[in-house]
Design an enzyme around this catalytic site. Structure first.
Site, PDB file in Angstrom:
ATOM      1  N   TYR A  90       1.200  -1.595   0.069  1.00 10.22           N
ATOM      2  CA  TYR A  90       0.135   0.471  -0.034  1.00 10.22           C
ATOM      3  C   TYR A  90       1.114   0.999  -0.402  1.00 10.22           C
ATOM      4  O   TYR A  90       1.947   1.279   0.922  1.00 10.22           O
ATOM      5  CB  TYR A  90      -1.267   0.218   1.251  1.00 10.22           C
ATOM      6  N   HIS A  91       0.328   2.714  -0.873  1.00  9.23           N
ATOM      7  CA  HIS A  91       0.864   3.447  -0.954  1.00  9.23           C
ATOM      8  C   HIS A  91       0.539   4.637  -0.493  1.00  9.23           C
ATOM      9  O   HIS A  91      -0.203   5.546  -0.815  1.00  9.23           O
ATOM     10  CB  HIS A  91       0.991   3.922  -2.600  1.00  9.23           C
TER      11      HIS A  91
END
Length: 257
Positions: free
Chosen positions: A128-129
């Site tokens: 996840y960014h």
């Protein structure tokens, strides 16, 4: 009867915390300790927004501190480059240890399931960014300190234009792509990390960690082209199948121990 005697007598005329403060005043020989604590609480209330505002900049400061260290390390060891097979291993170890320590002390950061990262061979890691993906930085540090492996990362092209970042990206194997390069890295037996959401996820996701992938499926095609899933299943078969035996049963036994 004074206030300390009132506390000692167990009366309810004074709240417990006030009694505790009065006892500390007597024990430490301080006067007006309650006023000092109230003032400290006020300062905490005043500076909490400032602390929250500073944290992202502190992360950026750590990144540039890492870059400065790498430049110093490069200058110090430039004469050894022709003789050392792994010039950057010492620098990577130092940087990873520092970031791993910061993660543990500052955030109590832990990684569950690290044993699933193979000691050797390819693996595709999807992450996840966040707005600043500091948890992923910590993950890279943890993998290197615990496994001794570099987790190569696919990053947006703008990151390569940030002043001073080129050396950091080079040392830790960050690349922009394309898909063929990603497949090549996996087929060469390396770890590769991709954030399908990328910058869009960083900008438009929120504190609930909703993924913003849209129709991005390139990472899945990379896994298919590199035959990562096929290799992983075959590795499980080779390691856990009883001979003679049933492949399906061996896999079920592996995951239902």
């Amino acid at each position: 009867m004074d206030r300390n005697e009132t506390c000692a007598a167990g009366q309810d005329s004074l709240p417990y915390m006030i009694c505790l403060v009065h006892l500390l005043e007597e024990w430490l020989g301080l006067e007006h300790l309650e006023d000092y604590l109230s003032f400290a609480n006020y300062l905490l209330w005043v500076f909490t927004p400032l602390i929250i505002l500073i944290l992202p900049y502190f992360t950026i400061f750590l990144l540039y501190l890492t870059i400065i260290f790498l430049h110093i390390y490069k200058r110090k060891n430039e004469l050894k480059e022709a003789y050392a097979h792994n010039l950057w291993d010492g620098a990577r170890k130092t940087v990873a240890t520092a970031w791993d320590g910061h993660a543990a002390i500052w955030h109590g950061y832990e990684v569950h399931g690290l044993e699933k990262i193979p000691q050797e061979g390819p693996a595709l890691i999807i992450f996840y960014h966040g707005a600043i993906p500091i948890d992923y930085y910590y993950f890279v540090a943890k993998v290197f300190t615990q496994k001794g492996r570099i987790c190569r990362t696919v990053a947006d092209h703008f990151l390569f234009k940030v002043p001073g970042f080129s050396l950091l990206l080079e040392v830790f194997g960050v690349l922009h792509g394309p898909r063929e390069k990603c497949v090549e890295i996996l087929k060469s037996g390396h770890l590769l990390a991709i954030s399908p959401g990328g910058v869009r996820e960083a900008l438009f996701s929120d504190e609930t960690y909703n993924i913003v992938w849209g129709d991005r499926k390139g990472f899945a095609q990379v896994a298919i082209d590199a035959e990562v899933a096929k290799n992983a299943v075959q590795a499980l078969i080779d390691r856990h199948q009883r001979i003679p035996g049933n492949i399906l049963r061996a896999l079920l036994e592996r995951f239902h121990k």
